[in-house]
Design a protein around this motif. Structure first.
Motif, PDB file in Angstrom:
ATOM      1  N   THR A   1      -5.533   2.623   2.508  1.00  0.00           N
ATOM      2  CA  THR A   1      -4.322   3.435   2.338  1.00  0.00           C
ATOM      3  C   THR A   1      -3.819   3.347   0.904  1.00  0.00           C
ATOM      4  O   THR A   1      -3.431   4.361   0.292  1.00  0.00           O
ATOM      5  CB  THR A   1      -3.224   2.964   3.309  1.00  0.00           C
TER       6      THR A   1
ATOM      7  N   SER B   1       0.821  -1.220   0.000  1.00  0.00           N
ATOM      8  CA  SER B   1       0.000   0.000   0.000  1.00  0.00           C
ATOM      9  C   SER B   1       0.850   1.262   0.000  1.00  0.00           C
ATOM     10  O   SER B   1       0.410   2.323  -0.460  1.00  0.00           O
ATOM     11  CB  SER B   1      -0.938   0.004   1.213  1.00  0.00           C
ATOM     12  N   ASN B   2       2.085   1.150   0.518  1.00  0.00           N
ATOM     13  CA  ASN B   2       2.952   2.334   0.603  1.00  0.00           C
ATOM     14  C   ASN B   2       4.157   2.272  -0.330  1.00  0.00           C
ATOM     15  O   ASN B   2       4.972   3.188  -0.350  1.00  0.00           O
ATOM     16  CB  ASN B   2       3.446   2.495   2.052  1.00  0.00           C
TER      17      ASN B   2
ATOM     18  N   ASN C   1      -3.494   6.316  -1.767  1.00  0.00           N
ATOM     19  CA  ASN C   1      -2.179   6.616  -2.353  1.00  0.00           C
ATOM     20  C   ASN C   1      -2.189   6.536  -3.873  1.00  0.00           C
ATOM     21  O   ASN C   1      -1.140   6.636  -4.513  1.00  0.00           O
ATOM     22  CB  ASN C   1      -1.121   5.651  -1.798  1.00  0.00           C
TER      23      ASN C   1
END
Length: 718
Positions: A390, A363-364, A394
Motif C-alpha cells: 500500500t 503507509s497511509n 501510495n
C-alpha cells in the motif's frame, strides 16, 4: 590451563538432539493438557525432519566429499558424528513412539480414538469405502516397477506405500508404489453414535484397506508404508551469479530430490523383500533405516490439533490474550507516542499489533516519505506485506530487504519479493555471501518542515503469526542516535561501501563479536576490582568458540555467569577450574523462547542489550545482525525481573550438568513457571519477583508497578 580442550565442549549435533529430547519430555509431562502433549509430539517430529534434512544431510555431503578430519569442537569426524547421531536418534524415536502410545491411550479415555481398519464397525466401514471410492481413488496413481519402468524419484517427506502384487494364477510377482496424496487430509473423521466422542482413521490405512482396487487382475500380497527424507541443505554457488532470485528458484527445485538420508517404515507392516529393495535403490545403510512402532510421520498431529483438538477446551492451553500497552492502543497516534518516549514490547505477552499498525499507519500517512525494512520470515497472509505494498502504491519510497536464503522460507520470500516489486517497492537481497537476519524498520516522516525518523528493532521476525507463539523483545524509538544508525545501516545494505561507524548499535559480521568479547573482558576487570562480576545471557543457541573460551576465562576469574539457552549449547558448565561459575538452563514450555537478551553488571553501571543474533558462529560471522542497547531504566528493570523469573524457573527449566546432560531444576517450597509468571508480571498481577542477584533464593522482593507496560486495570484476559 589450556581451556580449548575437546572435553570442555558439547558436540553441536548431539547437543541439538538433547534439546529435542527436552521437547519430547513435554509430551510425557502429564501437567501439560493432553492435546498440547500431542502437539509437542508433532514439534519433536518436525524438528527431527529438519535436523536430518539439514544437519545430517550436510554431514553426509562431507563424507561423500571425502572430508574425514575432526573439525568440530569435540574433534569428531563426520563419520563418527553420523554414527553417534544414528544411535541417539534411534533411542529418541523409540521413546517418541512410546510417548505416542501413552498419549493415544489417554485420548481414548477422553473419547478420542485412532482406529485401525479391523476396529471399524459396519457403518464406519461403509463410510470409509464410499470415501475411498469417491475422494481417494480418483487421486491415486499406482506406479509399477520393472525393467521398463525404473524406481521413481520420490519427493522428500512424501508418504508412500510399497506393494508386492502377483497375478491371479500366482505365477509372477511384481513391485509397485502408491503415493499417499498430500493434497488430502491425513486423517478421516469417522461417523460415531455418540456426539461426545471422536474417531478417526489415517489416510494410509484407508488406502491399504482398499489397495486391491488399484491392481485389477492382481492380488496384493504385501503392502508397506514408508517415507524418505532427503538432503535439503542447498549449496548456493553464488560467485559470478547475476540474479540471486533465479539461482535460488533453480536450487529449490532440487531440494525435493536430494540424496536420500533416512528411510522410515512401519514395524507391523515390514516386508523384508520390500525393505531390501528400498535400501538398495536408495543406497542407504542400516543406520539410516528407522522402524517405527506406530504411524509414520507424526507431524500430522499439527493438523489434528488445529481441526479436532481445539474442540476440546479442557485438553488445550487456555488462551492468553495479548494486550497493547496503553500508550500504543488503537486510539493513539503511534508517531506522537514514540516521539514522547521509547516503548518496549514483549511478545506474546504483549500484542505484536502495534508494530503492524505502525507500518500500516505509515503507509497511509501523507507525511511519511519512506519506509525501509528487513524481512526474513513473515506469515502466510502477512499484514505487513500488505501495508508495504500500500505504501509503495501510495508513492512512498519503500525499500525492503527480503532475505531469499531463509531456509525453508525461500519460496515464500521469492513470491513476496515479486509482489513488492510489482507494487513499486525497491526490493534488495543483501549480500550474496551473508544472510541478512537483522530485524529493523525505519520510517522517515516530514512534520512541519522537519524530518522525523522512527525505528523498530527486534529479536524476532516480522511475523504476526509466530509473534503469538515465540517470546521476543521489540523496541520502538525515535532517538536520534539510533535513527542515524538505522539510516546508515540501510544505506550500507543497499549500496556500496564499508560498514559504517555506529553510534550505539553493533552489527555482525564485524563489530558485534568484538563488542561481546570486550564486554566479557570488562566484566573480568570489574570483578577483579569489585568482586561483583555478573553476566546473564539469554539466547536460542550457543556455539561460538571465541565467546565460550572467553566465558571460561571469566568463570575462572570468579565472574558469576547465568546462561539461558533453549537449544544447542556447546559450552559445558560446572567443570572444575573451567566453568564452575557458569550455570546453564534450558526452558521448554508452551511458548518457544526466542528472545536474545544480554546483561552485564559492568561495575554497577548495568548494561542490557537485545539482539537478532545468538552466540552462534553463523550469527557472529556469516550473517548481518544487529545488537541494540536498552537504555530506559524502567525497561532495564523490567527485563532484569523477567530474567530473574526465568532463572528461578523450577517447573519447565532444565539445568545442564558437567557431562552435558540435562535434568529438571530441583523444586523448592515456591514453584515458578517462568512463562506464566512473566505473563502475570507483565499484566500487573505479579508484584513479587525473585532477587536478580540470587534468583534461586527463597526470598522474593516486591516490584514497582509495571504501569509503563500495562493497561490501567492490569487485566490482559485469562
Amino acid at each position: 590451563m589450556i581451556l580449548d580442550q575437546p572435553e570442555h565442549f558439547n558436540n553441536r549435533e548431539l547437543s541439538w538432539l538433547k534439546f529435542n529430547e527436552r521437547v519430547l519430555e513435554e509430551v510425557r509431562d502429564t501437567r501439560n493438557p493432553l492435546m498440547e502433549r500431542l502437539k509437542f509430539l508433532a514439534i519433536f517430529s518436525s524438528n527431527l525432519d529438519e535436523f536430518f534434512m539439514v544437519r545430517v544431510g550436510g554431514l553426509k555431503d562431507d563424507v561423500l566429499a571425502g572430508f574425514n578430519k575432526p573439525e568440530n569442537k569435540q574433534q569428531m569426524t563426520p563419520k563418527q558424528q553420523l554414527k553417534a547421531i544414528s544411535a541417539k536418534t534411534k533411542e529418541l524415536v523409540a521413546s517418541e513412539y512410546e510417548a505416542f502410545k501413552e498419549v493415544r491411550i489417554a485420548l481414548e479415555q477422553e473419547g478420542i480414538r485412532f482406529l485401525q481398519p479391523r476396529q471399524l464397525n459396519p457403518d464406519q466401514l461403509s463410510y470409509v469405502s464410499s470415501f475411498f471410492r469417491e475422494k481417494v481413488f480418483p487421486v491415486l496413481t499406482p506406479v509399477a516397477i520393472d525393467a521398463y519402468r525404473p524406481f521413481p524419484m520420490l519427493s522428500s517427506k512424501s508418504l508412500n506405500i510399497a506393494t508386492i502384487v502377483e497375478a491371479e494364477d500366482g505365477a509372477r510377482r511384481h513391485l509397485a508404489l502408491v503415493q499417499v496424496p498430500s493434497v488430502l487430509p491425513r486423517f478421516v473423521d469417522l461417523p460415531v453414535d455418540d456426539e461426545e466422542t471422536t474417531s478417526v482413521i489415517l489416510l494410509e490405512d484407508v488406502i491399504s484397506l482398499f489397495i486391491d482396487a488399484l491392481f485389477k487382475g492382481f492380488r496384493v500380497v504385501s503392502s508397506m508404508p514408508f517415507r524418505i527424507t532427503r538432503n535439503a541443505d542447498l549449496p548456493f554457488h553464488e560467485e559470478g551469479t547475476h540474479d540471486l532470485l533465479k539461482l535460488i528458484e533453480k536450487e529449490l527445485k532440487k531440494r525435493r530430490w536430494g540424496v536420500a538420508i533416512r528411510l522410515e517404515v512401519q514395524e507391523n507392516t515390514v516386508n523384508e523383500e520390500l525393505l531390501s529393495m528400498l535400501r538398495d535403490v536408495l543406497d542407504l545403510q542400516e543406520r539410516d533405516i528407522f522402524t517405527v512402532d506406530g504411524p509414520i510421520d507424526l507431524t500430522f498431529a499439527f493438523s489434528f490439533y488445529s481441526q479436532i483438538g481445539v474442540e476440546y477446551d479442557h485438553l488445550i492451553y487456555q488462551s492468553i490474550i495479548s494486550f497493547d500497552p496503553p500508550d500504543l492502543d488503537q486510539t493513539k497516534n503511534l508517531f506522537n507516542e514514540i516521539l514522547k518516549k521509547d516503548h518496549l514490547l514483549h511478545h506474546p505477552y504483549q500484542s505484536f499489533d502495534p508494530v503492524v499498525r505502525l507500518i500500516a499507519q505509515a503507509s497511509n500517512d501523507p507525511s511519511v516519505l519512506a519506509i525501509k525494512q528487513t524481512l526474513y520470515r513473515v506469515s502466510g497472509d502477512s499484514p505487513i506485506i500488505k501495508a508495504l505494498k500500500t505504501a509503495a502504491e501510495n508513492g512512498k519510497q519503500v525499500t525492503v530487504l527480503v532475505e531469499l536464503k531463509a531456509r525453508f522460507d525461500e519460496e515464500k520470500n521469492i513470491e513476496w519479493a515479486k509482489q513488492l516489486e510489482k507494487a513499486g517497492a525497491h526490493v534488495i537481497y543483501g549480500y550474496s555471501d551473508l544472510k541478512t537476519h537483522s530485524k529493523i524498520t525505519l520510517i522517515v516522516r516530514m512534520n512541519e518542515g522537519r524530518i522525523q525518523r522512527f525505528v523498530h528493532l527486534g529479536t524476532g521476525n516480522y511475523n504476526d503469526s509466530t509473534a503469538k507463539l515465540y517470546t521476543d523483545i521489540g523496541l520502538l524509538t525515535a532517538k536520534e542516535e539510533i535513527a542515524e544508525d538505522a539510516t546508515n545501516f540501510f544505506n550500507w545494505l543497499s549500496g556500496y561501501g564499508e560498514q559504517p561507524d555506529w553510534n550505539v548499535i553493533h552489527t555482525s559480521p564485524n563489530s558485534m563479536l568484538t563488542r561481546f568479547l570486550a564486554l566479557i573482558d570488562e566484566e573480568i576487570k570489574f570483578h577483579k576490582k569489585n568482586g561483583d562480576g555478573r553476566i546473564v545471557a539469554k539466547m536460542n543457541s550457543l556455539t561460538e568458540k571465541e565467546i565460550m573460551l572467553k566465558l571460561y576465562e571469566a568463570s575462572r576469574a570468579g565472574v558469576k555467569i547465568d546462561l539461558i539457552v533453549r537449544g544447542v549449547c556447546c559450552l559445558r558448565s560446572g567443570i572444575k577450574d573451567v566453568s564452575e561459575n557458569i550455570r546453564v538452563i534450558s526452558i521448554i514450555d508452551r511458548y518457544l523462547e526466542h528472545s536474545r537478551v544480554f546483561y552485564f553488571h559492568h561495575g554497577g553501571d548495568e548494561l542490557i542489550y537485545c539482539s537478532s543474533a545468538d552466540w552462534m558462529t553463523r550469527n557472529m560471522r556469516k550473517r548481518i545482525e544487529i545488537l541494540f542497547p536498552i537504555t530506559d531504566e524502567s525497561h532495564k528493570a523490567y527485563l532484569k525481573n523477567c530474567l530473574a523469573l526465568m532463572l528461578a524457573d523450577n517447573v519447565k527449566a532444565r539445568e545442564q550438568l558437567e557431562d552435558g546432560t540435562y535434568r529438571y531444576v530441583e523444586k523448592g517450597k515456591r514453584t515458578c513457571e517462568s512463562q506464566i509468571a512473566i505473563q502475570h508480571y507483565t499484566n500487573g498481577r505479579l508484584r513479587m519477583v525473585p532477587s536478580f542477584d540470587d534468583p534461586l533464593d527463597k526470598k522474593w522482593t516486591s516490584v514497582a508497578s509495571t504501569e509503563h507496560l500495562i493497561s490501567k486495570n492490569g487485566n490482559s484476559g485469562k
